[in-house]
Scaffold this motif. Structure first.
Motif, mmCIF file in Angstrom:
data_model
loop_
_atom_site.group_PDB
_atom_site.id
_atom_site.type_symbol
_atom_site.label_atom_id
_atom_site.label_comp_id
_atom_site.label_asym_id
_atom_site.label_seq_id
_atom_site.Cartn_x
_atom_site.Cartn_y
_atom_site.Cartn_z
ATOM 1 N N TRP A 59 30.991 34.237 40.820
ATOM 2 C CA TRP A 59 32.373 34.638 40.563
ATOM 3 C C TRP A 59 33.340 33.755 41.349
ATOM 4 C CZ3 TRP A 59 35.623 38.010 43.794
ATOM 5 C CH2 TRP A 59 36.758 38.472 43.143
ATOM 6 N N VAL A 60 33.081 33.573 42.629
ATOM 7 C CA VAL A 60 33.970 32.756 43.466
ATOM 8 C C VAL A 60 33.873 31.283 43.058
ATOM 9 C CG1 VAL A 60 34.533 32.013 45.805
ATOM 10 C CG2 VAL A 60 33.882 34.382 45.390
ATOM 11 N N GLN A 61 32.688 30.810 42.691
ATOM 12 C CA GLN A 61 32.561 29.429 42.230
ATOM 13 C C GLN A 61 33.397 29.193 40.981
ATOM 14 O OE1 GLN A 61 28.246 29.230 42.051
ATOM 15 N NE2 GLN A 61 28.213 27.784 43.741
ATOM 16 N N ARG A 62 33.445 30.148 40.089
ATOM 17 C CA ARG A 62 34.268 30.019 38.877
ATOM 18 C C ARG A 62 35.756 29.976 39.256
ATOM 19 N NH1 ARG A 62 34.704 27.332 35.057
ATOM 20 N NH2 ARG A 62 32.473 27.613 34.866
ATOM 21 N N ILE A 63 36.146 30.822 40.183
ATOM 22 C CA ILE A 63 37.537 30.801 40.662
ATOM 23 C C ILE A 63 37.838 29.444 41.268
ATOM 24 C CG2 ILE A 63 39.147 31.760 42.369
ATOM 25 C CD1 ILE A 63 37.738 34.497 41.903
ATOM 26 N N MET A 64 36.912 28.930 42.074
ATOM 27 C CA MET A 64 37.100 27.633 42.718
ATOM 28 C C MET A 64 37.245 26.520 41.675
ATOM 29 S SD MET A 64 34.905 25.732 45.731
ATOM 30 C CE MET A 64 34.082 27.237 46.053
ATOM 31 N N ALA A 65 36.404 26.528 40.668
ATOM 32 C CA ALA A 65 36.483 25.524 39.613
ATOM 33 C C ALA A 65 37.820 25.608 38.881
ATOM 34 C CB ALA A 65 35.330 25.686 38.630
ATOM 35 N N ASN A 66 38.288 26.821 38.654
ATOM 36 C CA ASN A 66 39.581 27.000 37.986
ATOM 37 C C ASN A 66 40.737 26.511 38.856
ATOM 38 O OD1 ASN A 66 38.351 28.062 35.716
ATOM 39 N ND2 ASN A 66 38.672 30.172 36.329
ATOM 40 N N VAL A 67 40.645 26.734 40.149
ATOM 41 C CA VAL A 67 41.680 26.288 41.079
ATOM 42 C C VAL A 67 41.712 24.769 41.129
ATOM 43 C CG1 VAL A 67 42.307 26.170 43.529
ATOM 44 C CG2 VAL A 67 41.713 28.362 42.508
ATOM 45 N N TYR A 68 40.521 24.170 41.122
ATOM 46 C CA TYR A 68 40.427 22.713 41.236
ATOM 47 C C TYR A 68 40.974 22.038 40.000
ATOM 48 C CZ TYR A 68 38.524 18.093 42.154
ATOM 49 O OH TYR A 68 38.383 16.745 42.388
ATOM 50 N N LEU A 87 39.238 31.459 47.929
ATOM 51 C CA LEU A 87 38.951 32.728 48.590
ATOM 52 C C LEU A 87 40.184 33.619 48.667
ATOM 53 C CD1 LEU A 87 36.498 31.614 51.400
ATOM 54 C CD2 LEU A 87 35.972 32.844 49.284
ATOM 55 N N THR A 88 41.339 33.021 48.807
ATOM 56 C CA THR A 88 42.577 33.797 48.796
ATOM 57 C C THR A 88 42.753 34.485 47.440
ATOM 58 O OG1 THR A 88 43.613 32.330 50.406
ATOM 59 C CG2 THR A 88 45.088 33.668 49.055
ATOM 60 N N LYS A 89 42.503 33.731 46.376
ATOM 61 C CA LYS A 89 42.596 34.312 45.024
ATOM 62 C C LYS A 89 41.502 35.360 44.800
ATOM 63 C CE LYS A 89 44.868 30.440 42.770
ATOM 64 N NZ LYS A 89 46.102 31.126 42.453
ATOM 65 N N ALA A 90 40.293 35.065 45.271
ATOM 66 C CA ALA A 90 39.183 36.006 45.096
ATOM 67 C C ALA A 90 39.439 37.300 45.858
ATOM 68 C CB ALA A 90 37.874 35.368 45.559
ATOM 69 N N TYR A 91 39.983 37.194 47.058
ATOM 70 C CA TYR A 91 40.265 38.404 47.842
ATOM 71 C C TYR A 91 41.299 39.272 47.135
ATOM 72 C CZ TYR A 91 41.233 41.563 51.649
ATOM 73 O OH TYR A 91 41.392 42.692 52.401
ATOM 74 N N GLY A 92 42.302 38.653 46.559
ATOM 75 C CA GLY A 92 43.312 39.407 45.822
ATOM 76 C C GLY A 92 42.737 40.106 44.594
ATOM 77 N N ALA A 93 41.712 39.502 44.001
ATOM 78 C CA ALA A 93 41.089 40.060 42.800
ATOM 79 C C ALA A 93 39.872 40.924 43.130
ATOM 80 C CB ALA A 93 40.677 38.924 41.860
ATOM 81 N N TRP A 94 39.484 40.985 44.395
ATOM 82 C CA TRP A 94 38.262 41.683 44.808
ATOM 83 C C TRP A 94 38.186 43.125 44.325
ATOM 84 C CZ3 TRP A 94 33.505 41.031 45.963
ATOM 85 C CH2 TRP A 94 32.786 41.925 46.755
#
Length: 82
Positions: A73-82, A54-61
């Motif tokens: 979109w956030v699930q993809r970010i989460m998968a990439n972070v993981y 969510l920190t990354k998503a907020y920065g890219a929002w």
């Protein structure tokens, strides 16, 4: 005088950004938590993963184009972070 007007507009835009992000997030919070739990298998790690994503998503929002749903979109970010 002009500087104060620009600062006011910038503050409004930041506030609107935060509000729109919060509204989008409230609709999918539980789904994100569930996915993170499935990925990590651990409640604490899942919370950390959601927070980081969510920190990354907020920065890219501001650049979110809406080509996918917010949750996707956030699930993809989460998968990439993981």
């Amino acid at each position: 005088m002009l500087g104060k007007n620009i600062q006011g507009v910038m503050f409004m835009n930041l506030e609107q950004t935060a509000q729109s992000f919060e509204q989008a997030l409230s609709a999918c919070w539980e789904k994100l938590q569930l996915q993170a739990r499935m990925l990590t298998g651990n409640r604490q790690e899942a919370e950390d993963l959601v927070q980081e994503a969510l920190t990354k998503a907020y920065g890219a929002w501001p650049g979110f184009r809406g080509e996918a749903s917010f949750v996707t979109w956030v699930q993809r970010i989460m998968a990439n972070v993981y």
